[in-house]
Design a protein around this motif. Structure first.
Motif, PDB file in Angstrom:
ATOM      1  N   PRO A 295      -4.074  -3.356 -12.837  1.00 36.43           N
ATOM      2  CA  PRO A 295      -2.851  -4.133 -12.627  1.00 36.43           C
ATOM      3  C   PRO A 295      -3.107  -5.631 -12.553  1.00 36.43           C
ATOM      4  N   VAL A 296      -2.126  -6.404 -13.006  1.00 31.16           N
ATOM      5  CA  VAL A 296      -2.210  -7.864 -12.960  1.00 31.16           C
ATOM      6  C   VAL A 296      -1.181  -8.382 -11.962  1.00 31.16           C
ATOM      7  N   ASP A 297      -1.506  -9.485 -11.326  1.00 30.54           N
ATOM      8  CA  ASP A 297      -0.604 -10.091 -10.352  1.00 30.54           C
ATOM      9  C   ASP A 297       0.335 -11.046 -11.092  1.00 30.54           C
ATOM     10  N   LEU A 298       1.629 -10.746 -11.080  1.00 28.81           N
ATOM     11  CA  LEU A 298       2.610 -11.568 -11.766  1.00 28.81           C
ATOM     12  C   LEU A 298       3.291 -12.583 -10.842  1.00 28.81           C
ATOM     13  N   THR A 299       2.919 -12.587  -9.590  1.00 24.54           N
ATOM     14  CA  THR A 299       3.561 -13.465  -8.617  1.00 24.54           C
ATOM     15  C   THR A 299       3.453 -14.931  -9.029  1.00 24.54           C
ATOM     16  N   GLY A 300       4.614 -15.575  -9.153  1.00 24.13           N
ATOM     17  CA  GLY A 300       4.648 -16.989  -9.484  1.00 24.13           C
ATOM     18  C   GLY A 300       4.453 -17.320 -10.950  1.00 24.13           C
ATOM     19  N   LYS A 301       4.227 -16.351 -11.790  1.00 27.26           N
ATOM     20  CA  LYS A 301       4.036 -16.627 -13.221  1.00 27.26           C
ATOM     21  C   LYS A 301       5.382 -16.943 -13.871  1.00 27.26           C
ATOM     22  N   LYS A 302       5.320 -17.734 -14.946  1.00 29.28           N
ATOM     23  CA  LYS A 302       6.529 -18.176 -15.643  1.00 29.28           C
ATOM     24  C   LYS A 302       6.551 -17.613 -17.068  1.00 29.28           C
ATOM     25  N   PHE A 303       7.709 -17.124 -17.458  1.00 27.62           N
ATOM     26  CA  PHE A 303       7.874 -16.546 -18.789  1.00 27.62           C
ATOM     27  C   PHE A 303       9.148 -17.088 -19.435  1.00 27.62           C
TER      28      PHE A 303
ATOM     29  N   GLU B  31      15.127  -9.209 -14.984  1.00 28.88           N
ATOM     30  CA  GLU B  31      15.153  -8.333 -13.820  1.00 28.88           C
ATOM     31  C   GLU B  31      13.788  -7.693 -13.583  1.00 28.88           C
ATOM     32  N   ALA B  32      13.168  -7.214 -14.669  1.00 31.87           N
ATOM     33  CA  ALA B  32      11.895  -6.505 -14.549  1.00 31.87           C
ATOM     34  C   ALA B  32      10.784  -7.416 -14.044  1.00 31.87           C
ATOM     35  N   LEU B  33      10.625  -8.576 -14.667  1.00 31.45           N
ATOM     36  CA  LEU B  33       9.537  -9.460 -14.280  1.00 31.45           C
ATOM     37  C   LEU B  33       9.796 -10.105 -12.920  1.00 31.45           C
ATOM     38  N   ALA B  34      11.067 -10.336 -12.595  1.00 32.89           N
ATOM     39  CA  ALA B  34      11.396 -10.855 -11.267  1.00 32.89           C
ATOM     40  C   ALA B  34      11.027  -9.856 -10.181  1.00 32.89           C
TER      41      ALA B  34
ATOM     42  N   ASP C 173       9.086 -15.532 -12.746  1.00 32.13           N
ATOM     43  CA  ASP C 173      10.314 -16.228 -13.122  1.00 32.13           C
ATOM     44  C   ASP C 173      10.479 -16.171 -14.633  1.00 32.13           C
ATOM     45  N   VAL C 174      11.728 -16.029 -15.093  1.00 32.51           N
ATOM     46  CA  VAL C 174      12.010 -15.923 -16.525  1.00 32.51           C
ATOM     47  C   VAL C 174      13.125 -16.887 -16.904  1.00 32.51           C
ATOM     48  N   LYS C 175      12.914 -17.590 -18.006  1.00 39.75           N
ATOM     49  CA  LYS C 175      13.932 -18.474 -18.584  1.00 39.75           C
ATOM     50  C   LYS C 175      14.350 -17.894 -19.928  1.00 39.75           C
TER      51      LYS C 175
END
Length: 390
Positions: A73-81, A102-105, A110-112
């Protein structure tokens, strides 16, 4: 009584754009072969039953497929997409973006969303902006790699993870550690084939269809071909004509439909690939003075589409669970980040909406961007568990 096959003549576009064919072509009238081949008639009877059985099976809420576990698993906390939509104004494409967000949040990212506006320049601008913002990853939706190859490659060269989503590989580009394809074309093809099932199930051996083909990308072009082939397979003695269009030239669609119907006056069924394009098709039907005679079948189950089904303006709608699709796009990014194989989206998940079951639904904007029409969102826990978040 069986019908003979209508041979269609298409008006070919003279100018090409990066989106493929840029001019809508209407089908011409075709000669009929009479009498129909007895073998074709027998094949049609079997195909009609197959279509009816398929529609009955799809009428219930779907079962969600299993999700492959991420080994590391990878830590997605705080990553931007950034999610780059081919055209965000189309509800189904926007809905997938909502699902990605919704999924990545849910995993702490965060997703733009950036709108490509069905324009190669706008798509490239979205990709460049994502690179300038130094995001961790970009997920595109229904954008052919070859439409914006240099912009995709520029992101990958910076070490930004890129999922070219909703399309098959193109332009000779091979996947690598920074760029891969989420190829769900098998699902898109199956959806187009399902619309042919819907038309044959409703009209039987007397079906004379106008198949309206969307030519925006290699995926939609190939999907339309699959839908036409499936219709011919299910009902070889039925009539079929075709017309083509692109989103960039949707303003000509009503005229194209009217011309095709005038050339093929026995048409009693029209298949439209996406709900968003049904209104101009209905306008074309009205102009041809065939309102009430022609049944309309489409897909994506946006709110307006299901309201038309409820009101009797549309015979069927093959549903797309947009949030689930968004989670699948996001899952591809998680797999790429984890160094795992990015799986294809081969599973066909849909629900067939008709007058028989649409009445049980709450039809509003909030419900569209939920999983209510598809039996709930139990799949979300499966994804989060597979990602190691829960």
């Amino acid at each position: 009584m069986s019908r003979s096959l209508t041979r269609s003549r298409r008006v070919r576009a003279l100018a090409a754009t990066a989106l493929a064919i840029s001019l809508i072509g209407a089908c011409g009238a075709g000669e009929r072969e009479t009498p129909a081949d007895p073998a074709a008639t027998a094949g049609s009877a079997a195909g009609v039953q197959e279509a009816k059985d398929a529609m009955a099976g799809w009428a219930a809420a779907p079962e969600w497929p299993e999700v492959t576990k991420i080994a590391e698993p990878v830590d997605l906390t705080g990553k931007k997409f950034t999610y780059v939509a081919l055209g965000d104004q189309i509800p189904v494409i926007h809905g997938v973006g909502v699902g990605v967000t919704e999924a990545l949040a849910a995993a702490g990212a965060d997703v733009k969303i950036c709108d490509g506006k069905f324009n190669p320049t706008a798509v490239a601008d979205c990709l460049k902006a994502a690179g300038d913002e130094q995001v961790d990853g970009v997920i595109s939706a229904f954008v052919d790699y070859q439409m914006a190859g240099p912009a995709f490659d520029a992101l990958a060269a910076k070490g930004i993870k890129v999922i070219v989503g909703g399309v098959a590989p193109s332009g000779g580009r091979q996947a690598d550690a920074n760029l891969d394809f989420y190829d769900n074309t098998a699902r898109v093809f199956a959806l187009h084939e399902a619309m042919s099932h819907a038309a044959v199930a409703e009209g039987g051996e007397d079906t004379n269809v106008l198949w309206v083909r969307l030519m925006d990308s290699t995926t939609t072009t190939g999907a339309g071909a699959k839908g036409v082939a499936k219709f011919k397979e299910l009902c070889p003695s039925c009539g079929i004509a075709e017309t083509e269009f692109t989103t960039a030239n949707v303003d000509k669609l009503a005229t194209s439909i009217s011309a095709a119907l005038v050339s093929n006056p026995d048409t009693n069924s029209v298949i439209v690939p996406v709900d968003s394009f049904v209104p101009p098709v209905l306008q074309g039907i009205q102009s041809a003075k065939m309102a009430g005679k022609v049944k309309v079948h489409s897909s994506s189950s946006d709110l307006a589409g299901l309201q038309r089904v409820k009101d009797g303006q549309q015979a069927s709608d093959l549903g797309t669970p947009v949030l689930y699709e968004g989670w699948k796009f996001a899952n591809a990014m998680v797999q790429l980040l984890a160094g795992q194989e990015v799986e294809k989206g081969d599973e066909f998940v849909t629900r067939a909406f008709t007058k028989a079951n649409v009445g049980e639904l709450t039809l509003d904007d909030e419900s569209y961007l939920s999983d209510d029409w598809f039996g709930g969102g139990n799949y979300k826990k499966s994804f989060l568990t597979a990602w190691g978040v829960e």
